[in-house]
Scaffold this motif. Structure first.
Motif, PDB file in Angstrom:
ATOM      1  N   THR A 273       1.127   5.157   0.600  1.00  0.00           N
ATOM      2  CA  THR A 273       0.390   6.242   1.250  1.00  0.00           C
ATOM      3  C   THR A 273       1.166   7.532   1.056  1.00  0.00           C
ATOM      4  OG1 THR A 273       1.516   5.928   3.356  1.00  0.00           O
ATOM      5  CG2 THR A 273      -0.467   4.644   2.978  1.00  0.00           C
TER       6      THR A 273
ATOM      7  N   TRP B 296     -10.489   5.779   2.214  1.00  0.00           N
ATOM      8  CA  TRP B 296     -10.825   4.972   1.045  1.00  0.00           C
ATOM      9  C   TRP B 296     -11.726   5.743   0.096  1.00  0.00           C
ATOM     10  CZ3 TRP B 296      -8.108   0.538   0.974  1.00  0.00           C
ATOM     11  CH2 TRP B 296      -7.630   0.058   2.196  1.00  0.00           C
TER      12      TRP B 296
ATOM     13  N   GLY C  24      -1.119   0.458   6.995  1.00  0.00           N
ATOM     14  CA  GLY C  24      -2.243   0.392   6.086  1.00  0.00           C
ATOM     15  C   GLY C  24      -2.518  -0.994   5.550  1.00  0.00           C
TER      16      GLY C  24
ATOM     17  N   HIS D  73     -10.598   1.899  -2.956  1.00  0.00           N
ATOM     18  CA  HIS D  73      -9.191   2.117  -3.265  1.00  0.00           C
ATOM     19  C   HIS D  73      -8.605   3.083  -2.245  1.00  0.00           C
ATOM     20  CE1 HIS D  73      -9.724   0.095  -7.153  1.00  0.00           C
ATOM     21  NE2 HIS D  73     -10.879   0.754  -7.222  1.00  0.00           N
ATOM     22  N   SER D  74      -7.418   2.771  -1.761  1.00  0.00           N
ATOM     23  CA  SER D  74      -6.812   3.589  -0.718  1.00  0.00           C
ATOM     24  C   SER D  74      -6.427   4.966  -1.240  1.00  0.00           C
ATOM     25  CB  SER D  74      -5.566   2.902  -0.162  1.00  0.00           C
ATOM     26  OG  SER D  74      -4.927   3.731   0.798  1.00  0.00           O
TER      27      SER D  74
ATOM     28  N   GLU E   8      -7.025   0.641  10.514  1.00  0.00           N
ATOM     29  CA  GLU E   8      -6.240  -0.431   9.915  1.00  0.00           C
ATOM     30  C   GLU E   8      -4.936  -0.637  10.680  1.00  0.00           C
ATOM     31  OE1 GLU E   8      -7.529  -2.239   7.620  1.00  0.00           O
ATOM     32  OE2 GLU E   8      -9.235  -0.935   7.127  1.00  0.00           O
TER      33      GLU E   8
ATOM     34  N   VAL F 143       0.847  -1.186   0.000  1.00  0.00           N
ATOM     35  CA  VAL F 143       0.000   0.000   0.000  1.00  0.00           C
ATOM     36  C   VAL F 143       0.882   1.234   0.000  1.00  0.00           C
ATOM     37  CG1 VAL F 143      -1.764   1.287   1.232  1.00  0.00           C
ATOM     38  CG2 VAL F 143      -1.781  -1.210   1.278  1.00  0.00           C
TER      39      VAL F 143
ATOM     40  N   GLN G  76      -7.130   4.969   7.837  1.00  0.00           N
ATOM     41  CA  GLN G  76      -6.897   4.913   6.400  1.00  0.00           C
ATOM     42  C   GLN G  76      -8.136   5.409   5.671  1.00  0.00           C
ATOM     43  OE1 GLN G  76      -5.175   1.236   5.135  1.00  0.00           O
ATOM     44  NE2 GLN G  76      -5.024   1.829   2.980  1.00  0.00           N
TER      45      GLN G  76
END
Length: 232
Positions: free
Chosen positions: A115, A173, A217, A181-182, A213, A113, A171
């Motif tokens: 970020t 979304w 993530g 989707h992040s 989370e 993931v 997190q």
């Protein structure tokens, strides 16, 4: 009466007279060069004093303004609440963001993931966009999404979310028919506020969710959303 009018120069310069007195005094100004000069001098002095008293806004101003924008309503809340940002609100947000130090870009790849904490400069064009609207979220704490459809971008503001331990994070979304989707991990800015987060809005996204989370993530949501913002 003319003698009394001479004493109104200070009050007139500060706009501290009634409408009736203002009209009468302005007629007097047309006939009294001495009062006109005194009014001009008093106004110039007031302007200098205002500049001398000016101070740079403290960093805390950003937190106060963003928190107020997120929770202030003129009418009882309805879900969802969508309102056009007034020029005053846009100005306040822009001042708050410019007055604070811009955040550095941080990219971290954990468990597949990626970020990203977006710089504050990327948030300001969204807040200043002519079509910017603020959408109030539901759930834990206070969440607001400022959306610009013309730019396909948004800025997420959140405060009052429950504190998490070191093993967990919040997190964000982007959710639509194609799934979730992040948009990245929220970064704390103070004990009860998160740093404003800018994100793109791909076609098909109809809501934003915030979940708890594991640190770093997750590839997909693993817990129910603690806060949600509907875009439709």
């Amino acid at each position: 009466m003319t003698a009394e009018l001479h004493t109104l120069t200070g009050a007139y310069a500060l706009d501290a007279v009634s409408d009736v007195d203002r009209a009468e005094f302005e007629r007097h100004l047309g006939e009294c060069p001495a009062c006109r000069q005194e009014v001009d001098e008093l106004r110039a002095t007031g302007a200098r004093l205002g500049v001398a008293a000016g101070v740079t806004p403290p960093p805390e101003l950003k937190l106060v303004v963003l928190a107020d924008v997120a929770r202030t309503r003129q009418l009882p809340p309805r879900v969802p609440v969508v309102r056009k940002l007034s020029r005053a609100k846009t100005w306040q947000l822009r001042i708050a963001l410019f007055g604070a130090a811009a955040a550095a870009v941080v990219a971290v790849v954990v468990a597949g993931v990626q970020t990203t904490t977006v710089p504050q400069q990327k948030a300001d064009p969204v807040l200043a966009a002519p079509d910017a609207t603020a959408i109030q979220g539901t759930g834990e704490g206070s969440s607001t999404l400022v959306v610009s459809r013309s730019r396909n971008q948004a800025v997420l503001l959140a405060s009052g979310l429950p504190a998490l331990d070191a093993a967990h994070v919040y997190q964000v979304w982007l959710i639509g028919k194609g799934g979730a989707h992040s948009a990245g991990l929220m970064q704390p800015e103070s004990p009860d506020r998160m740093r404003p987060m800018a994100t793109g809005l791909p076609a098909g996204v109809d809501r934003i969710g915030i979940t708890v989370e594991p640190a770093g993530g997750s590839p997909g949501p693993t817990t129910p959303a603690v806060a949600r913002i509907d875009l439709t």
